[in-house]
Design a protein around this motif. Structure first.
Motif, mmCIF file in Angstrom:
data_model
loop_
_atom_site.group_PDB
_atom_site.id
_atom_site.type_symbol
_atom_site.label_atom_id
_atom_site.label_comp_id
_atom_site.label_asym_id
_atom_site.label_seq_id
_atom_site.Cartn_x
_atom_site.Cartn_y
_atom_site.Cartn_z
ATOM 1 N N TYR A 81 0.612 -14.799 -6.654
ATOM 2 C CA TYR A 81 -0.787 -14.569 -7.030
ATOM 3 C C TYR A 81 -1.226 -15.580 -8.086
ATOM 4 O O TYR A 81 -2.289 -16.180 -7.981
ATOM 5 C CB TYR A 81 -0.950 -13.133 -7.543
ATOM 6 C CG TYR A 81 -2.361 -12.780 -7.962
ATOM 7 C CD1 TYR A 81 -3.305 -12.427 -7.016
ATOM 8 C CD2 TYR A 81 -2.731 -12.797 -9.293
ATOM 9 C CE1 TYR A 81 -4.601 -12.099 -7.388
ATOM 10 C CE2 TYR A 81 -4.020 -12.468 -9.681
ATOM 11 C CZ TYR A 81 -4.952 -12.119 -8.719
ATOM 12 O OH TYR A 81 -6.232 -11.800 -9.092
ATOM 13 N N ALA A 82 -0.391 -15.781 -9.119
ATOM 14 C CA ALA A 82 -0.717 -16.725 -10.188
ATOM 15 C C ALA A 82 -0.840 -18.145 -9.639
ATOM 16 O O ALA A 82 -1.727 -18.900 -10.040
ATOM 17 C CB ALA A 82 0.330 -16.665 -11.290
ATOM 18 N N LEU A 83 0.034 -18.523 -8.710
ATOM 19 C CA LEU A 83 -0.021 -19.867 -8.129
ATOM 20 C C LEU A 83 -1.279 -20.061 -7.278
ATOM 21 O O LEU A 83 -1.943 -21.107 -7.371
ATOM 22 C CB LEU A 83 1.229 -20.142 -7.287
ATOM 23 C CG LEU A 83 2.534 -20.279 -8.060
ATOM 24 C CD1 LEU A 83 3.700 -20.430 -7.089
ATOM 25 C CD2 LEU A 83 2.477 -21.435 -9.027
ATOM 26 N N LEU A 84 -1.618 -19.072 -6.479
ATOM 27 C CA LEU A 84 -2.799 -19.188 -5.626
ATOM 28 C C LEU A 84 -4.090 -19.190 -6.447
ATOM 29 O O LEU A 84 -4.983 -20.002 -6.213
ATOM 30 C CB LEU A 84 -2.824 -18.072 -4.590
ATOM 31 C CG LEU A 84 -1.740 -18.140 -3.517
ATOM 32 C CD1 LEU A 84 -1.796 -16.907 -2.628
ATOM 33 C CD2 LEU A 84 -1.879 -19.394 -2.687
ATOM 34 N N VAL A 85 -4.182 -18.289 -7.414
ATOM 35 C CA VAL A 85 -5.367 -18.236 -8.263
ATOM 36 C C VAL A 85 -5.444 -19.502 -9.122
ATOM 37 O O VAL A 85 -6.511 -20.086 -9.290
ATOM 38 C CB VAL A 85 -5.367 -16.960 -9.142
ATOM 39 C CG1 VAL A 85 -6.429 -17.030 -10.219
ATOM 40 C CG2 VAL A 85 -5.576 -15.740 -8.275
ATOM 41 N N GLY A 86 -4.306 -19.955 -9.647
ATOM 42 C CA GLY A 86 -4.268 -21.183 -10.439
ATOM 43 C C GLY A 86 -4.699 -22.396 -9.645
ATOM 44 O O GLY A 86 -5.443 -23.250 -10.135
ATOM 45 N N ALA A 87 -4.240 -22.483 -8.398
ATOM 46 C CA ALA A 87 -4.636 -23.607 -7.551
ATOM 47 C C ALA A 87 -6.136 -23.585 -7.273
ATOM 48 O O ALA A 87 -6.816 -24.620 -7.363
ATOM 49 C CB ALA A 87 -3.861 -23.577 -6.238
ATOM 50 N N ALA A 88 -6.666 -22.420 -6.955
ATOM 51 C CA ALA A 88 -8.101 -22.307 -6.677
ATOM 52 C C ALA A 88 -8.931 -22.604 -7.921
ATOM 53 O O ALA A 88 -9.924 -23.336 -7.869
ATOM 54 C CB ALA A 88 -8.427 -20.908 -6.139
ATOM 55 N N ALA A 89 -8.510 -22.060 -9.078
ATOM 56 C CA ALA A 89 -9.250 -22.282 -10.319
ATOM 57 C C ALA A 89 -9.167 -23.735 -10.749
ATOM 58 O O ALA A 89 -10.163 -24.319 -11.193
ATOM 59 C CB ALA A 89 -8.711 -21.369 -11.417
ATOM 60 N N GLY A 90 -8.007 -24.345 -10.623
ATOM 61 C CA GLY A 90 -7.850 -25.755 -10.978
ATOM 62 C C GLY A 90 -8.675 -26.664 -10.081
ATOM 63 O O GLY A 90 -9.304 -27.620 -10.547
#
Length: 80
Positions: free
Chosen positions: A5-14
């Motif tokens: 979840y953190a990786l997917l949200v981080g990728a989208a936010a970045g």
């Protein structure tokens, strides 16, 4: 599951932060790093200001993108 979840949200936010500041992303790995750090910065900054965006994945992405924009803005100032 939390790491994914953190990786997917981080990728989208970045990616969103990079898109807003420069017109494009910086690659998946850098987007994830900027998004995760931006999420922590966004949570801190919005919490200090007393602002609550809400709950759920969209608010997590928005908070991360706000933090990513702050990071990229500061990086742009230091680059000059």
């Amino acid at each position: 599951m939390g790491l994914l979840y953190a990786l997917l949200v981080g990728a989208a936010a970045g990616w969103l932060g990079g898109y807003l500041m420069k017109g494009g992303g910086f690659g998946i790995l850098v987007n994830i790093i900027i998004g995760i750090i931006g999420g922590m910065l966004g949570n801190w900054a919005l919490g200090a200001l007393g602002i609550s965006i809400g709950t759920g994945i969209l608010s997590d992405i928005a908070t991360g993108a706000i933090g990513a924009v702050i990071i990229l803005f500061i990086a742009g100032l230091l680059k000059k």
